[in-house]
Write a protein that holds these residues in place. Structure first.
Motif, PDB file in Angstrom:
ATOM      1  N   PRO A 128       0.840  -1.201   0.000  1.00  0.00           N
ATOM      2  CA  PRO A 128       0.000   0.000   0.000  1.00  0.00           C
ATOM      3  C   PRO A 128       0.877   1.253   0.000  1.00  0.00           C
ATOM      4  O   PRO A 128       1.857   1.332   0.739  1.00  0.00           O
ATOM      5  CB  PRO A 128      -0.798  -0.120   1.308  1.00  0.00           C
ATOM      6  CG  PRO A 128      -0.740  -1.570   1.670  1.00  0.00           C
ATOM      7  CD  PRO A 128       0.560  -2.066   1.156  1.00  0.00           C
ATOM      8  N   ARG A 129       0.545   2.205  -0.846  1.00  0.00           N
ATOM      9  CA  ARG A 129       1.340   3.429  -0.966  1.00  0.00           C
ATOM     10  C   ARG A 129       1.051   4.360   0.198  1.00  0.00           C
ATOM     11  O   ARG A 129      -0.106   4.595   0.556  1.00  0.00           O
ATOM     12  CB  ARG A 129       1.007   4.137  -2.280  1.00  0.00           C
ATOM     13  CG  ARG A 129       1.805   5.399  -2.511  1.00  0.00           C
ATOM     14  CD  ARG A 129       1.423   6.044  -3.818  1.00  0.00           C
ATOM     15  NE  ARG A 129       2.137   7.294  -4.009  1.00  0.00           N
ATOM     16  CZ  ARG A 129       1.944   8.104  -5.049  1.00  0.00           C
ATOM     17  NH1 ARG A 129       1.061   7.783  -5.980  1.00  0.00           N
ATOM     18  NH2 ARG A 129       2.640   9.228  -5.157  1.00  0.00           N
ATOM     19  N   ASP A 130       2.141   4.873   0.784  1.00  0.00           N
ATOM     20  CA  ASP A 130       1.972   5.830   1.874  1.00  0.00           C
ATOM     21  C   ASP A 130       1.354   7.110   1.335  1.00  0.00           C
ATOM     22  O   ASP A 130       1.762   7.618   0.277  1.00  0.00           O
ATOM     23  CB  ASP A 130       3.322   6.144   2.522  1.00  0.00           C
ATOM     24  CG  ASP A 130       3.908   4.941   3.234  1.00  0.00           C
ATOM     25  OD1 ASP A 130       3.114   4.088   3.682  1.00  0.00           O
ATOM     26  OD2 ASP A 130       5.152   4.864   3.323  1.00  0.00           O
ATOM     27  N   PRO A 131       0.384   7.686   2.023  1.00  0.00           N
ATOM     28  CA  PRO A 131      -0.258   8.916   1.542  1.00  0.00           C
ATOM     29  C   PRO A 131       0.697  10.103   1.614  1.00  0.00           C
ATOM     30  O   PRO A 131       1.411  10.284   2.604  1.00  0.00           O
ATOM     31  CB  PRO A 131      -1.444   9.093   2.497  1.00  0.00           C
ATOM     32  CG  PRO A 131      -1.046   8.361   3.728  1.00  0.00           C
ATOM     33  CD  PRO A 131      -0.207   7.201   3.273  1.00  0.00           C
ATOM     34  N   THR A 148      -4.533  20.245   3.506  1.00  0.00           N
ATOM     35  CA  THR A 148      -4.769  19.149   4.456  1.00  0.00           C
ATOM     36  C   THR A 148      -5.890  19.486   5.425  1.00  0.00           C
ATOM     37  O   THR A 148      -6.684  18.613   5.793  1.00  0.00           O
ATOM     38  CB  THR A 148      -3.478  18.826   5.227  1.00  0.00           C
ATOM     39  OG1 THR A 148      -2.938  20.042   5.801  1.00  0.00           O
ATOM     40  CG2 THR A 148      -2.441  18.213   4.310  1.00  0.00           C
ATOM     41  N   VAL A 206      -7.212  15.911   6.960  1.00  0.00           N
ATOM     42  CA  VAL A 206      -6.096  15.016   7.276  1.00  0.00           C
ATOM     43  C   VAL A 206      -4.993  15.826   7.945  1.00  0.00           C
ATOM     44  O   VAL A 206      -5.021  17.061   7.946  1.00  0.00           O
ATOM     45  CB  VAL A 206      -5.557  14.313   6.004  1.00  0.00           C
ATOM     46  CG1 VAL A 206      -6.610  13.393   5.425  1.00  0.00           C
ATOM     47  CG2 VAL A 206      -5.112  15.340   4.965  1.00  0.00           C
ATOM     48  N   LYS A 207      -4.019  15.090   8.501  1.00  0.00           N
ATOM     49  CA  LYS A 207      -2.949  15.744   9.245  1.00  0.00           C
ATOM     50  C   LYS A 207      -1.660  15.760   8.439  1.00  0.00           C
ATOM     51  O   LYS A 207      -1.255  14.739   7.876  1.00  0.00           O
ATOM     52  CB  LYS A 207      -2.729  15.032  10.574  1.00  0.00           C
ATOM     53  CG  LYS A 207      -1.775  15.770  11.510  1.00  0.00           C
ATOM     54  CD  LYS A 207      -1.714  15.077  12.852  1.00  0.00           C
ATOM     55  CE  LYS A 207      -0.771  15.828  13.812  1.00  0.00           C
ATOM     56  NZ  LYS A 207      -0.680  15.143  15.128  1.00  0.00           N
ATOM     57  N   LEU A 210       1.538  12.307   4.773  1.00  0.00           N
ATOM     58  CA  LEU A 210       0.274  12.516   5.476  1.00  0.00           C
ATOM     59  C   LEU A 210       0.156  11.471   6.572  1.00  0.00           C
ATOM     60  O   LEU A 210       0.326  10.270   6.322  1.00  0.00           O
ATOM     61  CB  LEU A 210      -0.901  12.403   4.496  1.00  0.00           C
ATOM     62  CG  LEU A 210      -1.000  13.481   3.432  1.00  0.00           C
ATOM     63  CD1 LEU A 210      -2.167  13.214   2.500  1.00  0.00           C
ATOM     64  CD2 LEU A 210      -1.116  14.874   4.049  1.00  0.00           C
ATOM     65  N   GLU A 211      -0.122  11.916   7.781  1.00  0.00           N
ATOM     66  CA  GLU A 211      -0.228  10.992   8.890  1.00  0.00           C
ATOM     67  C   GLU A 211      -1.597  10.325   8.878  1.00  0.00           C
ATOM     68  O   GLU A 211      -2.614  10.966   8.619  1.00  0.00           O
ATOM     69  CB  GLU A 211       0.003  11.733  10.214  1.00  0.00           C
ATOM     70  CG  GLU A 211       1.411  12.310  10.330  1.00  0.00           C
ATOM     71  CD  GLU A 211       1.667  12.937  11.681  1.00  0.00           C
ATOM     72  OE1 GLU A 211       0.716  12.929  12.514  1.00  0.00           O
ATOM     73  OE2 GLU A 211       2.792  13.422  11.910  1.00  0.00           O
ATOM     74  N   ARG A 212      -1.573   9.026   9.171  1.00  0.00           N
ATOM     75  CA  ARG A 212      -2.823   8.253   9.145  1.00  0.00           C
ATOM     76  C   ARG A 212      -3.649   8.530  10.405  1.00  0.00           C
ATOM     77  O   ARG A 212      -3.129   8.814  11.437  1.00  0.00           O
ATOM     78  CB  ARG A 212      -2.501   6.757   9.056  1.00  0.00           C
ATOM     79  CG  ARG A 212      -1.758   6.396   7.774  1.00  0.00           C
ATOM     80  CD  ARG A 212      -1.456   4.902   7.747  1.00  0.00           C
ATOM     81  NE  ARG A 212      -0.691   4.540   6.574  1.00  0.00           N
ATOM     82  CZ  ARG A 212      -1.225   4.232   5.403  1.00  0.00           C
ATOM     83  NH1 ARG A 212      -2.551   4.251   5.257  1.00  0.00           N
ATOM     84  NH2 ARG A 212      -0.477   3.900   4.368  1.00  0.00           N
TER      85      ARG A 212
END
Length: 248
Positions: free
Chosen positions: A34-37, A188, A193-194, A246-248
Motif C-alpha cells: 500500500p502506498r503511503d499517503p 490538508t 487530514v494531518k 500525510l499521517e494516518r
C-alpha cells in the motif's frame, strides 16, 4: 509391498503441498505494498535588490581603404578609450575584449546588357568590442559620455546585475518554502487530514533576465552632458517543490 507404496504416496503429497505453499508465498511477496499517503505542493518566492554593478558593451568601428588603414585607425581610437577607462578606475580584470572583426566592404554594380560584374572591394571595416564591469554605478553615465567622445561609436548595451546576490536568493528561498508550507496546510485542513514530515524538496532558481537598458547613439548625436541612467531593481525568483507525508 503395500507399506512401501503408501510411503511413496505420502512423500509425493508432502512435496506437492510444499510446492503450493511456496507458490502462494511468491505471489504474496509480489503484491504491491500500500502506498503511503503524500501531498506535493509548489511555492514561489521573490526578493528584489538594487543592482551594484553594470555590464556595459562599447565598440569602436573604423573604416579604411585597406585593412591595414582601418586596423590602424581602430587601434589608435581603442587605445585612447582604454586609457580613459582605466583613468576612471576600471580595473584590468573588469575589461575584456568580447569581439573583434575585419570585414571587406563591397561595391555592387548594376547589370549591363544582362551581364553582372562581380562585386569589388572598396574598403574595410574593423570593429573592436569591449565588455566592461562597472562597479561604481555613479560613474556610469560620465564613463559612457567620455568613451563616446574618445571614439566609441557603437554598442552601449547595459545590463544591471549584482556581484553577490546571495542574500536576495536566501530571502527568495525562504519565501518560496513558506508559501509551499502554507498551501500544504490549507489543503490538508480542507481535506481533514494531518500534515506530516517533509519527504522531499527541490528548487528551481530563476535569476533576472538581462535586459538591454539603452543603446548608444553615434557620437555626433550625444549630448554634452553625462548620459542619464536609471538602475531600478533586480528581482530574483525561486520556485520549490515540496512533498509531505500525510499521517494516518
Amino acid at each position: 509391498m503395500r507399506l512401501a507404496l503408501s510411503s511413496s504416496r505420502l512423500v509425493l503429497a508432502t512435496l506437492f503441498a510444499g510446492a503450493i505453499a511456496a507458490t502462494a508465498g511468491q505471489a504474496s511477496a509480489q503484491e504491491p505494498r500500500p502506498r503511503d499517503p503524500i501531498i506535493s505542493v509548489s511555492g514561489e518566492g521573490e526578493a528584489s535588490v538594487a543592482p551594484d554593478m553594470a555590464i556595459l558593451t562599447l565598440s569602436v568601428v573604423r573604416n579604411g581603404e585597406t585593412a591595414e588603414a582601418a586596423l590602424s585607425a581602430n587601434s589608435t581610437a581603442m587605445k585612447e578609450v582604454l586609457a580613459a577607462l582605466k583613468a576612471e578606475g576600471i580595473a584590468d580584470r573588469d575589461i575584456q575584449t568580447s569581439n573583434f572583426s575585419i570585414y571587406p566592404q563591397y561595391r555592387h554594380s548594376e547589370p549591363k546588357n544582362g551581364i553582372t560584374e562581380p562585386p569589388q572591394i572598396v574598403g574595410y571595416e574593423v570593429a573592436n568590442t569591449l565588455t566592461l564591469r562597472v562597479r561604481d554605478l555613479q560613474k556610469l553615465g560620465g564613463l559612457i559620455d567620455r568613451s563616446v567622445k574618445l571614439g566609441v561609436n557603437q554598442g552601449g548595451q547595459i545590463v544591471f546585475t549584482n556581484d553577490k546576490p546571495d542574500e536576495a536568493m536566501t530571502e527568495a528561498r525562504k519565501a518560496a518554502v513558506a508559501e509551499a508550507l502554507a498551501k500544504a496546510k490549507t489543503l490538508t485542513e480542507a481535506a481533514g487530514v494531518k500534515l506530516g514530515r517533509v519527504l522531499e524538496i527541490s528548487e528551481n532558481a530563476v535569476r533576472p533576465t538581462p535586459q538591454p537598458m539603452m543603446r548608444m547613439a553615434m557620437a555626433k548625436d550625444m549630448a554634452a552632458e553625462a548620459v542619464p541612467v536609471a538602475t531600478g531593481e533586480n528581482t530574483y525568483t525561486v520556485m520549490v517543490n515540496v512533498t509531505f507525508a500525510l499521517e494516518r
